[in-house]
Scaffold this motif. Structure first.
Motif, mmCIF file in Angstrom:
data_model
loop_
_atom_site.group_PDB
_atom_site.id
_atom_site.type_symbol
_atom_site.label_atom_id
_atom_site.label_comp_id
_atom_site.label_asym_id
_atom_site.label_seq_id
_atom_site.Cartn_x
_atom_site.Cartn_y
_atom_site.Cartn_z
ATOM 1 N N VAL A 118 -33.699 -2.614 -16.996
ATOM 2 C CA VAL A 118 -32.320 -1.890 -17.124
ATOM 3 C C VAL A 118 -31.326 -2.546 -15.975
ATOM 4 O O VAL A 118 -30.318 -2.950 -16.026
ATOM 5 N N ARG A 119 -32.175 -2.598 -14.560
ATOM 6 C CA ARG A 119 -31.444 -3.263 -13.414
ATOM 7 C C ARG A 119 -31.107 -4.546 -13.732
ATOM 8 O O ARG A 119 -29.768 -5.005 -13.319
ATOM 9 N N GLU A 120 -31.818 -5.476 -14.368
ATOM 10 C CA GLU A 120 -31.538 -6.674 -14.619
ATOM 11 C C GLU A 120 -30.218 -7.108 -15.693
ATOM 12 O O GLU A 120 -29.494 -7.855 -15.597
ATOM 13 N N ILE A 164 -14.327 0.087 -8.023
ATOM 14 C CA ILE A 164 -13.499 0.049 -6.524
ATOM 15 C C ILE A 164 -13.201 -1.453 -6.303
ATOM 16 O O ILE A 164 -12.096 -1.766 -5.543
ATOM 17 N N LEU A 165 -14.081 -2.269 -6.376
ATOM 18 C CA LEU A 165 -13.918 -3.771 -5.926
ATOM 19 C C LEU A 165 -12.696 -4.604 -6.660
ATOM 20 O O LEU A 165 -11.939 -5.156 -6.399
ATOM 21 N N ALA A 166 -12.600 -3.922 -8.175
ATOM 22 C CA ALA A 166 -11.564 -4.423 -8.969
ATOM 23 C C ALA A 166 -10.165 -3.916 -8.430
ATOM 24 O O ALA A 166 -9.154 -4.830 -9.011
ATOM 25 N N LYS A 167 -10.197 -2.696 -7.590
ATOM 26 C CA LYS A 167 -9.059 -2.499 -7.334
ATOM 27 C C LYS A 167 -8.287 -3.213 -5.957
ATOM 28 O O LYS A 167 -7.272 -2.893 -5.552
ATOM 29 N N LEU A 205 -23.483 1.115 -10.089
ATOM 30 C CA LEU A 205 -22.795 -0.036 -10.213
ATOM 31 C C LEU A 205 -21.381 -0.239 -10.897
ATOM 32 O O LEU A 205 -20.671 -0.613 -10.332
ATOM 33 N N SER A 206 -21.457 0.796 -11.609
ATOM 34 C CA SER A 206 -19.969 0.885 -12.564
ATOM 35 C C SER A 206 -18.811 1.326 -11.571
ATOM 36 O O SER A 206 -17.741 0.672 -11.597
ATOM 37 N N VAL A 227 -24.507 -6.949 -17.591
ATOM 38 C CA VAL A 227 -23.962 -7.358 -18.802
ATOM 39 C C VAL A 227 -23.809 -6.233 -20.010
ATOM 40 O O VAL A 227 -23.080 -6.078 -20.596
ATOM 41 N N TYR A 228 -24.730 -5.204 -19.330
ATOM 42 C CA TYR A 228 -24.596 -4.005 -20.121
ATOM 43 C C TYR A 228 -23.165 -3.172 -19.958
ATOM 44 O O TYR A 228 -22.479 -2.962 -20.916
ATOM 45 N N LEU A 229 -22.541 -3.309 -18.637
ATOM 46 C CA LEU A 229 -21.422 -2.634 -18.810
ATOM 47 C C LEU A 229 -20.189 -3.329 -18.680
ATOM 48 O O LEU A 229 -19.117 -2.869 -19.243
#
Length: 87
Positions: free
Chosen positions: A19-21, A62-65, A56-57, A25-27
């Motif tokens: 799941v961590r790996e 936050i980084l996208a802003k 992570l989401s 790509v899941y998000l």
């Protein structure tokens, strides 16, 4: 038992490490349906993995802003020089 052997017995299930790996790509909705479903099932049963994916989401959001910046033209050269020094 080695992880590769354990995977043979899980029949499509994923574990915390997988799941961590796969979390990015899941998000990003880039997993095939069966793998996405397996991750979703794992997240519904595992609070630690769910917390990781939620964090992570939130971090991605936050980084996208943040505003995009352009690195100075000398940045690449400087970075490569430092990498070569560390070798």
């Amino acid at each position: 038992m080695p992880r590769s052997i354990r995977k043979l017995f899980r029949r499509g299930e994923v574990d915390c490490n997988e799941v961590r790996e796969l979390s990015s790509v899941y998000l990003g909705n880039e997993l095939n349906e069966s793998k996405r479903s397996a991750v979703h099932v794992h997240l519904s049963k595992c609070g630690l993995s769910m917390a990781f994916v939620d964090t992570l989401s939130a971090t991605i959001g936050i980084l996208a802003k943040l505003p995009l910046i352009t690195a100075p033209s000398t940045f690449k050269q400087s970075l490569m020089s430092r990498i070569k020094q560390d070798d």
